[in-house]
Write a protein that holds these residues in place. Sequence first.
Motif, short mmCIF file in Angstrom:
data_model
loop_
_atom_site.label_atom_id
_atom_site.label_comp_id
_atom_site.label_asym_id
_atom_site.label_seq_id
_atom_site.Cartn_x
_atom_site.Cartn_y
_atom_site.Cartn_z
N LYS A 1 -58.54 0.19 37.28
CA LYS A 1 -58.07 -1.14 36.88
C LYS A 1 -58.80 -2.25 37.61
CE LYS A 1 -54.20 -1.61 40.14
NZ LYS A 1 -52.75 -1.88 40.28
N ASN B 1 -46.46 -4.60 37.81
CA ASN B 1 -46.02 -5.19 36.54
C ASN B 1 -45.25 -4.20 35.68
OD1 ASN B 1 -47.00 -7.81 36.84
ND2 ASN B 1 -49.05 -7.24 36.14
N TYR B 2 -44.81 -3.10 36.28
CA TYR B 2 -44.09 -2.07 35.54
C TYR B 2 -42.91 -2.66 34.76
CZ TYR B 2 -41.09 2.04 34.75
OH TYR B 2 -40.30 3.02 34.19
N GLU C 1 -51.87 -10.18 43.79
CA GLU C 1 -51.22 -9.37 44.80
C GLU C 1 -51.64 -9.80 46.21
OE1 GLU C 1 -52.21 -5.37 43.89
OE2 GLU C 1 -51.13 -5.33 41.98
N ASP D 1 -50.91 4.24 31.24
CA ASP D 1 -50.81 2.95 31.91
C ASP D 1 -50.15 1.89 31.04
OD1 ASP D 1 -52.16 3.53 34.44
OD2 ASP D 1 -53.95 3.81 33.20
N ASP E 1 -46.88 -2.82 30.35
CA ASP E 1 -47.25 -1.99 31.49
C ASP E 1 -46.16 -0.95 31.71
OD1 ASP E 1 -47.63 -0.97 34.15
OD2 ASP E 1 -48.88 -2.71 34.60
N GLY F 1 -57.47 -6.25 35.63
CA GLY F 1 -57.15 -5.60 36.89
C GLY F 1 -57.52 -6.47 38.08
N ASN G 1 -46.70 1.97 33.80
CA ASN G 1 -46.99 2.81 34.96
C ASN G 1 -46.05 2.43 36.10
OD1 ASN G 1 -48.05 4.17 37.21
ND2 ASN G 1 -50.13 4.07 36.38
N LYS H 1 -46.10 2.86 39.12
CA LYS H 1 -46.78 2.46 40.35
C LYS H 1 -47.35 1.05 40.28
CE LYS H 1 -48.09 7.17 41.70
NZ LYS H 1 -49.23 8.08 42.05
N SER H 2 -47.29 0.46 39.10
CA SER H 2 -47.83 -0.89 38.91
C SER H 2 -46.81 -1.95 39.28
CB SER H 2 -48.26 -1.08 37.46
OG SER H 2 -48.57 -2.44 37.21
#
Length: 459
Positions: free
Chosen positions: A446, A80-81, A459, A50, A73, A452, A75, A77-78
Amino acid sequence: MRLALRDLLGRSTLALAIATSAAFTSLAPQAVADETCMSPYMAKIVGQEDFVYVWTLGVDGLGDGQDKLVTVDVNPKSPNYGKVVHTLSVGGRNEAHHSGFTDDRRYLWAGGLDTNKIFIFDVHSDPGQPKLHKVVTDFVSASGGVVGPHTTYALPGRMMITGLSNNKDHGGRTALVEYTNGGEFVATHWMPTDANLGGASKSGQFADGYGYDVRALPRRNLMVTSSFTGWSNYMMDFGKMLQDKEAMKRFGNTVVVWDLHTRKAKKVLDVPGAPLELRCAWGANNNYCFTTTALTSKIWLIYEDDAGEWQAKAVADIGDPSKVPLPVDISISSDDKHLWVDTFMDGKARLFDISDPFAPKQVYEKVIGKQVNMASSSWDGQRVYFTSSLLANWDKKGDDNEQFFKAYEWNGNELVEKFSVDFTAEKLGRAHQMRFGAYSLYAKHKDDTPSGRALAAKE
């Protein structure tokens, strides 16, 4: 040998130019895993990591100017990637260098070479937002004069720390220093020298007492250390050091084999040329480790022979040794078939096929930047991360002083860049060493952590 090394580096100072092209081959190595450089006593991240924690050197006039732990970050899928999601400054500049987890992976120990402080971060309570748990300040006094905490390596309930020097002359004479996971001093284990071998034997002419990295092979009751150089060279300007004849004498030429259980040195092996990082094989019958030499640009094999004796052998060149590409970091694959090697001066990452450990062959290379230091690979081999900074006094100057964290995908044929964080533009500092974090290590989601929940609210 020391004279030859000095002459080699002196003749090569005019050749330390950045390489501008790379030769690629279309070979598909199996999974590579920087997680395999972690202690065998700790849990590994076998899925998607992550976060990457970047131990970062502060730069005067850039942001707050302090050393800091930077959390990125990683990941996909996040939301905040590819972004910096947290920074934690520790106060002042300490020559932030290496870090390592405790065996339970709940805490990350990170050393400062200049101030001798060790910063212990809580990374388990909230992996996306580490906290400063404790600062060890007695490293020099408790150890009996060891300075420059370098590698922080996990043993059961213990952290074994390699020192770079001593507080008498700040040269290479040093020791291993053992602490509990709670940060309490346990013991000092001095490196063997000609004057005091401590019961160890010598394979050749050197017993210099230098220290740098440490790794363990528990199934062989083996601990092994390398011997790059001391504090005085670390704190000297790189160009000035290259021209200083006395400084060029102050590089290690040994790897030491230890009894892991008793912490006693057993054998001093000649490995001339300043050996750096150590990486040990994982196969049940693969009784060997690798290191590289900074001044002679070679891969060395540290192996157990048929008689049960540990030996050292130079097995491959890295690039053109006459140009001193300066290998700085290595990463072995979990199947013991491949080895990544980063070279600072030409900014390249090279991949070697080590299926035959006695005959490594380069199969791929890529220019990562104008300078490159550390390489960190995911367990599954699909992601490889790079940072730029070697040392505050050794990094390049002007436009060549790129400071970055870069993420790549390894598709089996080449490295494909996914994102890059410019540490200078972000006013973070010099990106040095990386360690991985994951919610899965602590059976956390998270949404059950403060960071998290804050992200979910946005979001």
